[in-house]
Design an enzyme around this catalytic site. Structure first.
Site, short mmCIF file in Angstrom:
data_model
loop_
_atom_site.label_atom_id
_atom_site.label_comp_id
_atom_site.label_asym_id
_atom_site.label_seq_id
_atom_site.Cartn_x
_atom_site.Cartn_y
_atom_site.Cartn_z
N ARG A 226 1.31 12.06 -9.41
CA ARG A 226 1.76 10.73 -9.64
C ARG A 226 2.91 10.23 -9.53
O ARG A 226 3.59 9.19 -9.47
CB ARG A 226 0.45 9.49 -9.75
CG ARG A 226 -0.89 9.81 -9.10
CD ARG A 226 -1.60 8.36 -9.56
NE ARG A 226 -2.49 8.34 -9.24
CZ ARG A 226 -3.85 7.70 -8.66
NH1 ARG A 226 -2.51 7.59 -7.27
NH2 ARG A 226 -4.60 8.05 -7.75
N PHE B 206 -0.31 16.37 3.96
CA PHE B 206 -0.91 15.66 3.01
C PHE B 206 0.01 15.34 2.30
O PHE B 206 0.84 16.92 1.40
CB PHE B 206 -2.29 15.94 2.35
CG PHE B 206 -3.36 15.58 1.02
CD1 PHE B 206 -3.62 14.26 2.07
CD2 PHE B 206 -2.35 15.66 0.32
CE1 PHE B 206 -4.47 12.86 0.92
CE2 PHE B 206 -2.58 14.70 -0.78
CZ PHE B 206 -3.91 13.99 -0.71
N ASP C 270 -1.50 10.54 -5.33
CA ASP C 270 -2.03 11.83 -5.97
C ASP C 270 -2.32 12.67 -4.65
O ASP C 270 -3.22 12.42 -3.77
CB ASP C 270 -3.01 11.71 -7.15
CG ASP C 270 -3.90 11.14 -6.78
OD1 ASP C 270 -4.01 10.19 -5.11
OD2 ASP C 270 -5.07 11.49 -6.87
N ASP D 15 -3.28 5.12 7.25
CA ASP D 15 -4.14 6.47 7.30
C ASP D 15 -4.78 6.14 8.01
O ASP D 15 -4.67 5.56 9.89
CB ASP D 15 -4.59 7.90 6.23
CG ASP D 15 -4.94 8.97 6.80
OD1 ASP D 15 -4.07 9.39 8.07
OD2 ASP D 15 -5.68 9.32 5.92
N THR E 209 -8.95 1.67 5.24
CA THR E 209 -8.97 -0.05 3.50
C THR E 209 -8.20 -1.14 4.23
O THR E 209 -8.38 -2.01 3.75
CB THR E 209 -8.08 1.11 3.12
OG1 THR E 209 -8.87 2.84 2.84
CG2 THR E 209 -7.71 0.78 1.25
N GLU F 245 0.74 -1.53 0.11
CA GLU F 245 0.35 0.31 -0.15
C GLU F 245 1.09 1.65 0.39
O GLU F 245 2.18 1.40 0.42
CB GLU F 245 -0.72 -0.07 1.39
CG GLU F 245 -2.12 1.10 1.25
CD GLU F 245 -2.76 1.73 0.51
OE1 GLU F 245 -2.08 1.58 -0.87
OE2 GLU F 245 -3.87 1.81 0.85
N ASP F 246 0.48 2.45 -0.25
CA ASP F 246 1.19 3.61 -0.48
C ASP F 246 1.28 4.48 0.89
O ASP F 246 2.17 4.50 1.39
CB ASP F 246 0.66 4.68 -1.80
CG ASP F 246 -0.94 5.03 -1.35
OD1 ASP F 246 -1.64 4.35 -0.78
OD2 ASP F 246 -1.51 5.78 -1.95
P1 IMP Z 1 -7.17 4.40 5.55
O1 IMP Z 1 -8.22 4.37 4.90
O2 IMP Z 1 -8.16 6.41 5.93
O3 IMP Z 1 -5.63 4.28 5.75
O4 IMP Z 1 -6.31 5.34 3.80
C1 IMP Z 1 -5.52 5.54 3.12
C2 IMP Z 1 -6.01 5.99 2.07
O5 IMP Z 1 -5.90 7.28 1.83
C3 IMP Z 1 -4.39 5.74 1.03
O6 IMP Z 1 -4.36 4.60 0.10
C4 IMP Z 1 -4.86 6.68 -0.46
O7 IMP Z 1 -5.26 6.42 -1.49
C5 IMP Z 1 -5.28 7.88 0.71
N1 IMP Z 1 -4.43 8.90 1.11
C6 IMP Z 1 -4.46 8.86 2.81
N2 IMP Z 1 -3.29 9.97 3.27
C7 IMP Z 1 -2.79 10.42 1.68
C8 IMP Z 1 -1.76 11.39 1.61
O8 IMP Z 1 -1.18 11.75 2.14
N3 IMP Z 1 -1.99 11.65 0.08
C9 IMP Z 1 -2.25 10.71 -0.76
N4 IMP Z 1 -3.15 10.19 -0.68
C10 IMP Z 1 -3.51 9.81 0.56
MG MG Z 2 -4.44 4.09 -1.65
#
Ligand code: IMP
Ligand code: MG
Length: 187
Positions: free
Chosen positions: A169, A156, A163, A107, A111, A103-104
């Site tokens: 990206r 962010f 992105d 947060d 997800t 995963e990137d």
């Molecule tokens: P989570 O379900 O809150 O952990 O969301 C994770 C997803 O939110 C990541 O896969 C990203 O797609 C998006 N995301 C969260 N923070 C950032 C950021 O700083 N930049 C870009 N995408 C982010």
């Molecule tokens: Mg993502």
């Protein structure tokens, strides 16, 4: 995006050399964990695509398979992802194989909670998470990140696959977007 973000709003926080050095170390850790056991690395599109390419090409496991998922959040704004669905599932069988989700950013963790639960129901040998960036202080869901490239408390970021409204990206570095440039939807 009601206001344009230009490249001058970005501050580099990890350059390409630093990212690659960190990925070298992560690849060694991952090889040490799995050895030659059956392993499916799963790229979470689109954000993880660069990380996935640079990470998996360094892995030495001859039993490695690669697959891809694409997830969508719905019913919420683009800055949270409490409700998640597959828009593309993996195609390979993970029964009795180790699964490494790549995963990137983790947060809130919602997800990764969704994806881990989906994969666990298919009876793999194990499910682990490798993320390039771990925003661990913002966690809401109960998940464990097994391999983390960088920890970030807040902010962010874009670049190296990540992105803002589909922009940035392709940058080879990771940048922070200045807070005043972000157009956040109503919470
Ligand atoms: P989570 O379900 O809150 O952990 O969301 C994770 C997803 O939110 C990541 O896969 C990203 O797609 C998006 N995301 C969260 N923070 C950032 C950021 O700083 N930049 C870009 N995408 C982010
Ligand atoms: Mg993502």
């Amino acid at each position: 995006m009601s206001r344009e973000i230009c490249i001058s709003s970005l501050t580099t926080i990890f350059d390409e050399a630093k990212i690659i050095a960190r990925i070298d170390a992560l690849a060694s850790e991952i090889d040490a964990r799995y050895g030659q056991e059956p392993l499916v690395a799963v790229c979470v599109l689109k954000g993880a695509f660069m990380f996935f390419g640079d990470l998996t090409r360094r892995l030495k496991n001859p039993a490695l398979e690669l697959d891809f998922v694409r997830l969508s959040s719905y019913g919420m704004n683009s800055f949270t992802s409490r409700h998640v669905i597959f828009s593309k599932d993996i195609e390979c069988d993970i029964l009795d194989k180790h699964v490494l989700i790549v995963e990137d950013i983790v947060d809130s963790g919602h997800t990764m909670r969704f994806l881990t639960d989906q994969f666990l129901a298919r009876r793999p040998r194990s499910v682990a998470i490798a993320t390039l960036v771990d925003k661990s202080e913002r966690r809401e869901a109960d998940i464990k990140v097994d391999f983390a490239g960088f920890k970030l408390p807040a902010g962010f970021i874009v670049g190296y696959g990540m992105d803002y409204a589909e922009h940035f990206r392709a940058l080879s570095r990771i940048c922070k977007v200045e807070e005043e440039c972000l157009v956040r939807p109503e919470q």
